[in-house]
Design a protein around this motif. Structure first.
Motif, short mmCIF file in Angstrom:
data_model
loop_
_atom_site.label_atom_id
_atom_site.label_comp_id
_atom_site.label_asym_id
_atom_site.label_seq_id
_atom_site.Cartn_x
_atom_site.Cartn_y
_atom_site.Cartn_z
N MET A 1 0.82 -1.19 0.00
CA MET A 1 0.00 0.00 0.00
C MET A 1 0.87 1.26 0.00
N ARG A 2 2.00 1.21 0.74
CA ARG A 2 2.89 2.37 0.77
C ARG A 2 3.48 2.64 -0.60
N ILE A 7 3.79 5.92 -5.46
CA ILE A 7 3.64 6.03 -6.93
C ILE A 7 2.59 7.08 -7.25
N LEU A 8 1.47 7.05 -6.54
CA LEU A 8 0.41 8.03 -6.74
C LEU A 8 0.92 9.44 -6.44
N TRP A 9 1.75 9.58 -5.41
CA TRP A 9 2.31 10.87 -5.03
C TRP A 9 3.23 11.41 -6.14
N HIS A 10 4.04 10.54 -6.75
CA HIS A 10 5.03 11.00 -7.71
C HIS A 10 4.47 11.25 -9.10
N PHE A 11 3.65 10.37 -9.60
CA PHE A 11 3.31 10.50 -11.01
C PHE A 11 2.12 11.39 -11.31
N PHE A 53 4.80 8.20 2.04
CA PHE A 53 4.05 7.09 2.63
C PHE A 53 5.06 6.12 3.22
N GLY A 54 5.03 5.99 4.53
CA GLY A 54 5.98 5.12 5.22
C GLY A 54 7.05 5.90 5.96
N HIS A 55 6.99 7.23 5.91
CA HIS A 55 7.94 8.07 6.63
C HIS A 55 7.20 9.18 7.37
N GLU A 56 7.86 9.73 8.38
CA GLU A 56 7.30 10.84 9.14
C GLU A 56 8.43 11.78 9.52
N GLY A 108 -7.04 12.44 -4.74
CA GLY A 108 -6.03 13.20 -4.02
C GLY A 108 -6.10 13.07 -2.51
N ILE A 109 -7.08 12.37 -1.97
CA ILE A 109 -7.23 12.27 -0.52
C ILE A 109 -6.01 11.63 0.16
N PRO A 110 -5.48 10.51 -0.34
CA PRO A 110 -4.29 9.95 0.33
C PRO A 110 -3.08 10.88 0.24
#
Length: 151
Positions: A1-2, A7-11, A53-56, A108-110
């Motif tokens: 999922m991350r 991928i959704l964040w970058h492309f 996703f997977g970092h903070e 765009g919600i995630p």
């Protein structure tokens, strides 16, 4: 999922450009030496933007509790943070507007949720580091145990 979130964040949302601009701005501020505390924080934020996703983002004193900080550097970082405050406020407000705009779209919600995690760092990047979500959870767990022991 991350991986799918990254991928959704970058492309579709060009997150890699956000990461590149933030990292380069941090590098330029660090090279000036005067704004090094802000530059170091922005470079960590750029690292976060590569895989949100997977970092903070957490305070470095929480992530590295045994690391000694030079009192002069800490005082200087505080002064620079106060000078950064107006620009940081503008960036934080712009990030909130971007988050709201992303929440309007369903896809765009995630991405908006990941971007919302950066508002505090935009406002104050001094002394922040990018860590994995697991490490951030462990930091929060240890802080909760310490709080319980105090009470």
């Amino acid at each position: 999922m991350r991986a799918l979130g990254n991928i959704l964040w970058h492309f579709p949302f060009l997150g890699f450009l956000n990461a590149l601009f933030t990292y380069v701005l941090g590098l330029l501020l660090t090279v000036t030496v005067v704004a090094a505390p802000i530059g170091l924080g922005l470079m960590q934020l750029g690292k976060f933007f590569l895989a949100p996703f997977g970092h903070e983002m957490v305070a470095s004193k929480d992530a590295l509790p045994n690391q000694e900080v030079n009192p002069t550097w800490k005082t200087y970082s505080t002064v620079i943070m106060i000078l950064w405050l107006p620009l940081g406020l503008i960036l934080a407000i712009a990030t909130v507007i971007q988050v709201v705009a992303l929440f309007i779209t369903i896809i765009g919600i995630p991405v908006a949720a990941a971007l919302a995690k950066t508002v505090g760092t935009m406002f104050n990047p001094v002394g922040k580091v990018c860590v994995s979500s697991e490490m951030a959870a462990e930091i929060r767990r240890k802080a909760a145990q310490t709080q319980l022991a105090v009470n």
